[in-house]
Design a protein around this motif. Structure first.
Motif, mmCIF file in Angstrom:
data_model
loop_
_atom_site.group_PDB
_atom_site.id
_atom_site.type_symbol
_atom_site.label_atom_id
_atom_site.label_comp_id
_atom_site.label_asym_id
_atom_site.label_seq_id
_atom_site.Cartn_x
_atom_site.Cartn_y
_atom_site.Cartn_z
ATOM 1 N N GLN A 79 0.832 -1.206 0.000
ATOM 2 C CA GLN A 79 0.000 0.000 0.000
ATOM 3 C C GLN A 79 0.865 1.254 0.000
ATOM 4 O OE1 GLN A 79 -3.039 0.097 3.065
ATOM 5 N NE2 GLN A 79 -2.949 2.324 3.178
ATOM 6 N N GLU A 136 3.828 1.606 -1.219
ATOM 7 C CA GLU A 136 4.448 1.805 -2.531
ATOM 8 C C GLU A 136 3.458 2.438 -3.503
ATOM 9 O OE1 GLU A 136 6.640 -1.331 -4.342
ATOM 10 O OE2 GLU A 136 8.270 -1.081 -2.916
ATOM 11 N N PHE A 137 2.204 2.004 -3.456
ATOM 12 C CA PHE A 137 1.188 2.620 -4.304
ATOM 13 C C PHE A 137 1.013 4.098 -3.944
ATOM 14 C CE2 PHE A 137 -0.520 -1.717 -5.270
ATOM 15 C CZ PHE A 137 -0.548 -1.593 -6.651
ATOM 16 N N VAL A 171 3.447 -3.345 -8.601
ATOM 17 C CA VAL A 171 3.183 -1.939 -8.263
ATOM 18 C C VAL A 171 3.822 -1.040 -9.315
ATOM 19 C CG1 VAL A 171 3.465 -0.132 -6.543
ATOM 20 C CG2 VAL A 171 3.105 -2.495 -5.810
ATOM 21 N N THR A 213 1.892 -0.987 -12.528
ATOM 22 C CA THR A 213 0.704 -0.144 -12.426
ATOM 23 C C THR A 213 1.041 1.310 -12.711
ATOM 24 O OG1 THR A 213 -0.303 -1.629 -10.804
ATOM 25 C CG2 THR A 213 -1.166 0.610 -10.909
ATOM 26 N N LYS A 264 -0.722 3.502 -15.567
ATOM 27 C CA LYS A 264 -1.594 4.579 -15.090
ATOM 28 C C LYS A 264 -1.158 5.947 -15.601
ATOM 29 C CE LYS A 264 -3.477 6.677 -10.880
ATOM 30 N NZ LYS A 264 -4.826 6.796 -11.466
#
Length: 266
Positions: free
Chosen positions: A52, A54-55, A152, A155, A159
């Motif tokens: 979490q 890292e996101f 991660v 993503t 994104k």
């Protein structure tokens, strides 16, 4: 005198380790390993928090980046080679066209793309990854972040990029390419251009897809339109600009249709 192992440096997320402190396995490997003692089960809630974090770090760092293009390719490409200089030129042209350039942050093509972005006056982004062998962020990065977890990092590429440019590379490059193709094909992401650079390198792969995968019914003929192949840096940028202009045009037409429908209904 320090031993050679003591001189080694290892990045583990934001942490730096040397010598005996360097772990023998990566964070991803420990997360996915199902062999060995079961005590790792009790650490999973903490791993979730680390994932979490890292996101959150990635989203927070890149949220205001603006339009960007990810450039992929081999870390083994030698500086000064024709492929390296091609990566520099593509990075520069993308920056001059108003795009930030995102790479994996390492050497080779990644370094070339970042270097070109700087030369073009654009924003140069590097998203590194913890590996069992040392690979530090290159010296041409304005915004850099190192991740523990591949998923991660992937993503973040998807994104915050509006296009993928893929130069010759190995397994990692192929992984990013086919993940992007899959996400666009299945409409998990808004369709964006995927440009392969290097007709000699990628031509055989595309020929196999057309001659084997397509006749076998594993893909649809329209899936071939998801990727564009070229050797020309100017064409790379133009393909991206044209795709984005067409996307804006479609959005404007859809908005006009909705507005007309609302007016007719009122």
């Amino acid at each position: 005198m320090d031993s050679e192992s003591d001189k080694r440096m290892h990045r583990q997320g934001p942490a730096m380790l040397r010598g005996k402190a360097i772990p023998r396995t990566t964070t991803d490997e420990r997360l996915l390993d199902s062999v060995g003692p079961a005590d790792w089960l009790h650490a999973d809630p903490w791993r979730v928090l680390r994932i979490q974090a890292e996101f959150v770090e990635g989203f927070g760092l890149l949220a205001e980046l603006g339009k960007a293009v990810s450039v992929f390719g081999s870390a083994r490409t030698a500086p000064g080679s024709a492929e390296y200089e091609l990566g520099v030129e593509i990075g520069r042209r993308l920056a001059e066209a108003g795009y930030a350039v995102i790479t994996g942050g390492g050497p080779g093509i990644m370094e070339a793309g970042n270097k070109g972005a700087v030369e073009g006056g654009g924003v140069s982004v590097g998203l590194g990854i913890e590996l069992p062998f040392e690979q530090r962020l290159n010296d041409h990065i304005d915004i850099g972040l190192e991740f523990r977890y591949f998923f991660v990092r992937k993503t973040m590429f998807v994104k915050y990029s509006q296009a993928f440019v893929v130069l010759p590379g190995g397994f990692g490059t192929m992984d990013e390419l086919f993940e992007a193709l899959t996400l666009v094909q299945t409409r998990k992401v808004t369709r964006f251009p995927i440009v392969l650079v290097g007709t000699e390198f990628w031509g055989g792969l595309l020929d196999w897809i057309k001659s084997v995968m397509l006749p076998a019914g594993k893909i649809h003929e329209t899936d071939l339109d998801l990727v564009h192949l070229t050797d020309d840096p100017a064409e790379v940028v133009q393909v991206i600009l044209d795709a984005h202009a067409e996307h804006r045009r479609r959005l404007e037409e859809e908005a006009a249709v909705r507005e007309a429908a609302d007016e007719a209904a009122s």
